[in-house]
Design a protein around this motif. Structure first.
Motif, PDB file in Angstrom:
ATOM      1  N   LEU A 290     -18.011 -32.968  35.933  1.00  6.90           N
ATOM      2  CA  LEU A 290     -18.586 -32.359  37.128  1.00  6.90           C
ATOM      3  C   LEU A 290     -18.990 -30.908  36.855  1.00  6.90           C
ATOM      4  CD1 LEU A 290     -16.051 -33.683  39.784  1.00  6.90           C
ATOM      5  CD2 LEU A 290     -18.453 -34.378  39.535  1.00  6.90           C
ATOM      6  N   PRO A 291     -20.098 -30.461  37.428  1.00  4.21           N
ATOM      7  CA  PRO A 291     -20.460 -29.034  37.286  1.00  4.21           C
ATOM      8  C   PRO A 291     -19.355 -28.102  37.767  1.00  4.21           C
ATOM      9  CG  PRO A 291     -22.293 -30.292  38.176  1.00  4.21           C
ATOM     10  CD  PRO A 291     -21.124 -31.227  38.149  1.00  4.21           C
ATOM     11  N   LEU A 292     -18.620 -28.517  38.825  1.00  7.19           N
ATOM     12  CA  LEU A 292     -17.529 -27.681  39.322  1.00  7.19           C
ATOM     13  C   LEU A 292     -16.466 -27.469  38.248  1.00  7.19           C
ATOM     14  CD1 LEU A 292     -16.090 -26.199  41.621  1.00  7.19           C
ATOM     15  CD2 LEU A 292     -15.076 -28.380  42.299  1.00  7.19           C
ATOM     16  N   ASP A 293     -16.165 -28.527  37.471  1.00  6.57           N
ATOM     17  CA  ASP A 293     -15.164 -28.381  36.404  1.00  6.57           C
ATOM     18  C   ASP A 293     -15.639 -27.398  35.342  1.00  6.57           C
ATOM     19  OD1 ASP A 293     -13.353 -30.110  37.541  1.00  6.57           O
ATOM     20  OD2 ASP A 293     -14.159 -31.878  36.528  1.00  6.57           O
ATOM     21  N   LEU A 294     -16.925 -27.454  34.999  1.00  8.91           N
ATOM     22  CA  LEU A 294     -17.449 -26.508  34.016  1.00  8.91           C
ATOM     23  C   LEU A 294     -17.412 -25.086  34.549  1.00  8.91           C
ATOM     24  CD1 LEU A 294     -20.519 -28.502  32.618  1.00  8.91           C
ATOM     25  CD2 LEU A 294     -18.283 -28.167  31.559  1.00  8.91           C
ATOM     26  N   GLN A 295     -17.705 -24.914  35.828  1.00 10.87           N
ATOM     27  CA  GLN A 295     -17.641 -23.572  36.421  1.00 10.87           C
ATOM     28  C   GLN A 295     -16.205 -23.052  36.427  1.00 10.87           C
ATOM     29  OE1 GLN A 295     -19.435 -24.217  40.254  1.00 10.87           O
ATOM     30  NE2 GLN A 295     -21.435 -24.701  39.390  1.00 10.87           N
ATOM     31  N   MET A 296     -15.259 -23.948  36.742  1.00 15.18           N
ATOM     32  CA  MET A 296     -13.860 -23.539  36.733  1.00 15.18           C
ATOM     33  C   MET A 296     -13.395 -23.195  35.322  1.00 15.18           C
ATOM     34  SD  MET A 296     -12.264 -26.217  39.503  1.00 15.18           S
ATOM     35  CE  MET A 296     -10.639 -25.958  38.852  1.00 15.18           C
ATOM     36  N   ALA A 297     -13.868 -23.953  34.340  1.00 17.85           N
ATOM     37  CA  ALA A 297     -13.508 -23.645  32.954  1.00 17.85           C
ATOM     38  C   ALA A 297     -14.050 -22.272  32.564  1.00 17.85           C
ATOM     39  CB  ALA A 297     -14.069 -24.718  32.025  1.00 17.85           C
ATOM     40  N   LEU A 298     -15.252 -21.942  33.045  1.00 18.24           N
ATOM     41  CA  LEU A 298     -15.823 -20.619  32.761  1.00 18.24           C
ATOM     42  C   LEU A 298     -14.983 -19.519  33.403  1.00 18.24           C
ATOM     43  CD1 LEU A 298     -18.125 -18.926  31.573  1.00 18.24           C
ATOM     44  CD2 LEU A 298     -19.387 -19.285  33.716  1.00 18.24           C
ATOM     45  N   VAL A 299     -14.557 -19.757  34.649  1.00 16.48           N
ATOM     46  CA  VAL A 299     -13.703 -18.773  35.332  1.00 16.48           C
ATOM     47  C   VAL A 299     -12.402 -18.580  34.558  1.00 16.48           C
ATOM     48  CG1 VAL A 299     -12.317 -18.371  37.410  1.00 16.48           C
ATOM     49  CG2 VAL A 299     -14.660 -19.199  37.616  1.00 16.48           C
ATOM     50  N   ALA A 300     -11.797 -19.692  34.115  1.00 11.21           N
ATOM     51  CA  ALA A 300     -10.549 -19.601  33.349  1.00 11.21           C
ATOM     52  C   ALA A 300     -10.773 -18.857  32.038  1.00 11.21           C
ATOM     53  CB  ALA A 300     -10.007 -21.003  33.080  1.00 11.21           C
ATOM     54  N   LEU A 301     -11.912 -19.140  31.373  1.00 12.86           N
ATOM     55  CA  LEU A 301     -12.195 -18.472  30.100  1.00 12.86           C
ATOM     56  C   LEU A 301     -12.370 -16.970  30.298  1.00 12.86           C
ATOM     57  CD1 LEU A 301     -12.817 -18.753  27.085  1.00 12.86           C
ATOM     58  CD2 LEU A 301     -15.230 -19.106  27.695  1.00 12.86           C
ATOM     59  N   VAL A 302     -13.099 -16.582  31.324  1.00 16.17           N
ATOM     60  CA  VAL A 302     -13.286 -15.147  31.603  1.00 16.17           C
ATOM     61  C   VAL A 302     -11.942 -14.489  31.916  1.00 16.17           C
ATOM     62  CG1 VAL A 302     -14.305 -13.507  33.237  1.00 16.17           C
ATOM     63  CG2 VAL A 302     -15.672 -15.423  32.362  1.00 16.17           C
ATOM     64  N   THR A 303     -11.122 -15.189  32.695  1.00 14.84           N
ATOM     65  CA  THR A 303      -9.796 -14.638  33.031  1.00 14.84           C
ATOM     66  C   THR A 303      -8.946 -14.447  31.781  1.00 14.84           C
ATOM     67  OG1 THR A 303      -9.880 -15.775  35.174  1.00 14.84           O
ATOM     68  CG2 THR A 303      -7.736 -14.998  34.424  1.00 14.84           C
ATOM     69  N   LEU A 304      -8.964 -15.455  30.893  1.00 14.96           N
ATOM     70  CA  LEU A 304      -8.150 -15.356  29.673  1.00 14.96           C
ATOM     71  C   LEU A 304      -8.664 -14.241  28.766  1.00 14.96           C
ATOM     72  CD1 LEU A 304      -7.639 -19.151  28.883  1.00 14.96           C
ATOM     73  CD2 LEU A 304      -5.947 -17.531  29.744  1.00 14.96           C
ATOM     74  N   ILE A 305      -9.983 -14.107  28.655  1.00 13.90           N
ATOM     75  CA  ILE A 305     -10.537 -13.017  27.833  1.00 13.90           C
ATOM     76  C   ILE A 305     -10.103 -11.669  28.397  1.00 13.90           C
ATOM     77  CG2 ILE A 305     -12.691 -11.862  27.193  1.00 13.90           C
ATOM     78  CD1 ILE A 305     -13.986 -14.619  26.965  1.00 13.90           C
ATOM     79  N   ALA A 306     -10.154 -11.539  29.725  1.00  9.86           N
ATOM     80  CA  ALA A 306      -9.748 -10.275  30.352  1.00  9.86           C
ATOM     81  C   ALA A 306      -8.265  -9.987  30.105  1.00  9.86           C
ATOM     82  CB  ALA A 306     -10.037 -10.329  31.856  1.00  9.86           C
ATOM     83  N   VAL A 307      -7.415 -11.022  30.265  1.00  5.22           N
ATOM     84  CA  VAL A 307      -5.970 -10.814  30.086  1.00  5.22           C
ATOM     85  C   VAL A 307      -5.636 -10.460  28.641  1.00  5.22           C
ATOM     86  CG1 VAL A 307      -3.723 -11.943  30.139  1.00  5.22           C
ATOM     87  CG2 VAL A 307      -5.328 -12.291  32.019  1.00  5.22           C
ATOM     88  N   PHE A 308      -6.166 -11.248  27.696  1.00  5.93           N
ATOM     89  CA  PHE A 308      -5.826 -10.991  26.296  1.00  5.93           C
ATOM     90  C   PHE A 308      -6.496  -9.702  25.798  1.00  5.93           C
ATOM     91  CE2 PHE A 308      -4.710 -15.483  26.542  1.00  5.93           C
ATOM     92  CZ  PHE A 308      -3.478 -15.463  25.919  1.00  5.93           C
ATOM     93  N   GLY A 309      -7.682  -9.376  26.348  1.00  2.66           N
ATOM     94  CA  GLY A 309      -8.295  -8.102  26.005  1.00  2.66           C
ATOM     95  C   GLY A 309      -7.438  -6.942  26.464  1.00  2.66           C
ATOM     96  N   LEU A 310      -6.890  -7.062  27.687  1.00  2.00           N
ATOM     97  CA  LEU A 310      -6.016  -6.002  28.199  1.00  2.00           C
ATOM     98  C   LEU A 310      -4.734  -5.901  27.370  1.00  2.00           C
ATOM     99  CD1 LEU A 310      -5.354  -5.154  31.875  1.00  2.00           C
ATOM    100  CD2 LEU A 310      -3.409  -5.367  30.336  1.00  2.00           C
ATOM    101  N   LEU A 311      -4.175  -7.054  27.000  1.00  5.32           N
ATOM    102  CA  LEU A 311      -2.903  -7.045  26.266  1.00  5.32           C
ATOM    103  C   LEU A 311      -3.041  -6.491  24.855  1.00  5.32           C
ATOM    104  CD1 LEU A 311      -1.245 -10.459  27.268  1.00  5.32           C
ATOM    105  CD2 LEU A 311      -0.507  -8.174  27.913  1.00  5.32           C
ATOM    106  N   TYR A 312      -4.170  -6.795  24.184  1.00  5.22           N
ATOM    107  CA  TYR A 312      -4.277  -6.493  22.754  1.00  5.22           C
ATOM    108  C   TYR A 312      -5.270  -5.378  22.424  1.00  5.22           C
ATOM    109  CZ  TYR A 312      -1.491 -10.672  22.109  1.00  5.22           C
ATOM    110  OH  TYR A 312      -0.467 -11.584  22.148  1.00  5.22           O
ATOM    111  N   LEU A 313      -6.064  -4.922  23.392  1.00  9.59           N
ATOM    112  CA  LEU A 313      -7.085  -3.920  23.085  1.00  9.59           C
ATOM    113  C   LEU A 313      -6.936  -2.630  23.883  1.00  9.59           C
ATOM    114  CD1 LEU A 313     -10.238  -6.261  22.902  1.00  9.59           C
ATOM    115  CD2 LEU A 313      -8.817  -5.439  21.019  1.00  9.59           C
TER     116      LEU A 313
END
Length: 287
Positions: free
Chosen positions: A135-158
């Motif tokens: 479903l397109p909704l699942d892909l959009q949610m995966a994108l939201v999760a990916l952006v969130t994870l990049i933000a969290v790990f960027g904050l933790l390690y950078l």
């Protein structure tokens, strides 16, 4: 192909579990106690996202509302409760977090009622990938999760505050004598853990029906993923969430939809018995 479809569906569900487990493992790694209010924090995030979406019509604004509202409420919980119990036992902090969970649930019930609410998501045809329907909704949610994870790990390690958070997680006393101020670290921790839980709640709410109790039901899978990944390991929490989500979905034809949550309990029990440090956890000595 049937089980492959379930596996893929489970990976999308696993993203929600992984984010919830990430919130738990951040708090446990730095504040040193299991936060039982994580599930109801997800519920708060879902209701905040619903309100923001109804007001703006934008899912981006809804995500920001979920992250902001949940982060602020958990920060208030830290200032009013957890900070005052900082020198008490883990059990005292755990019980306090259970109490906050009940308060959150009751407050949401009073504010929004106990009726079922849903996100107004437009209907769309699924994409076909080699016979798999996504479903397109699942892909959009995966994108939201990916952006969130990049933000969290960027904050933790950078960032400087991320390095301070990891220093406190490794050795609180050494971090203190090194000049790191624990108060700043705790503020950053609770804002971050709340934001992650809030976004996880919004994602869960977009896939299901929002009620004051729905986040509580996610607590067992989230804790299982945090333990399976290695408590205190952010990467392990996300990976374990994906594994658990896939296993729950693939097991559905055998145990039924209602009882698939029992899979999480069995996995948690097996990990605690066989490999208590989880997949990515470190061995810690005790003298």
């Amino acid at each position: 192909m049937f089980y492959a479809q379930l596996f893929v569906n489970g990976l999308f569900q696993g993203l929600v579990i992984g984010l919830a487990a990430l919130s738990i493992t951040l708090v446990f790694g730095i504040a040193r106690f299991p936060n039982a209010a994580t599930g109801d924090s997800m519920t708060l995030g879902a209701y905040a996202a619903l309100a923001a979406h109804k007001a703006s019509g934008s899912f981006i604004v809804a995500g920001l509302g979920a992250a902001g509202a949940t982060g602020i409420v958990l920060l208030l919980a830290y200032w009013s409760v957890f900070r005052k119990l900082a020198n008490r036992s883990v059990v005292a902090l755990l019980v306090a977090s259970i109490g906050i969970a009940f308060v959150l649930r009751a407050a949401l019930g009073v504010a929004f009622g106990h009726g079922q609410q849903v996100f107004q998501v437009p209907l769309s045809r699924p994409y076909l990938f080699g016979g798999l329907r996504i479903l397109p909704l699942d892909l959009q949610m995966a994108l939201v999760a990916l952006v969130t994870l990049i933000a969290v790990f960027g904050l933790l390690y950078l960032t400087a505050i991320g390095r301070q958070m990891r220093a406190v997680a490794d050795n609180r006393d050494l971090a203190r004598v090194s000049g790191i101020r624990p108060g700043r670290v705790m503020i950053a921790l609770w804002l971050l853990a709340g934001a992650v839980a809030g976004i996880a709640g919004m994602m869960l709410g977009m896939k299901t029906i929002v009620t004051p109790e729905f986040g509580w039901e996610m607590l067992l899978p989230a804790f299982t993923a945090a333990i399976l990944g290695g408590i205190g390991s952010p990467v392990g929490a996300v990976v374990a969430g994906l594994i658990l989500g896939a296993m729950q979905e693939v097991s559905t034809p055998f145990v039924g939809f209602t009882y698939k949550i029992a899979i999480a309990f069995l996995i948690m029990l097996a990990v605690l018995l066989v490999r208590p440090r989880g997949l990515f956890g470190r061995v810690e000595g005790v003298r």
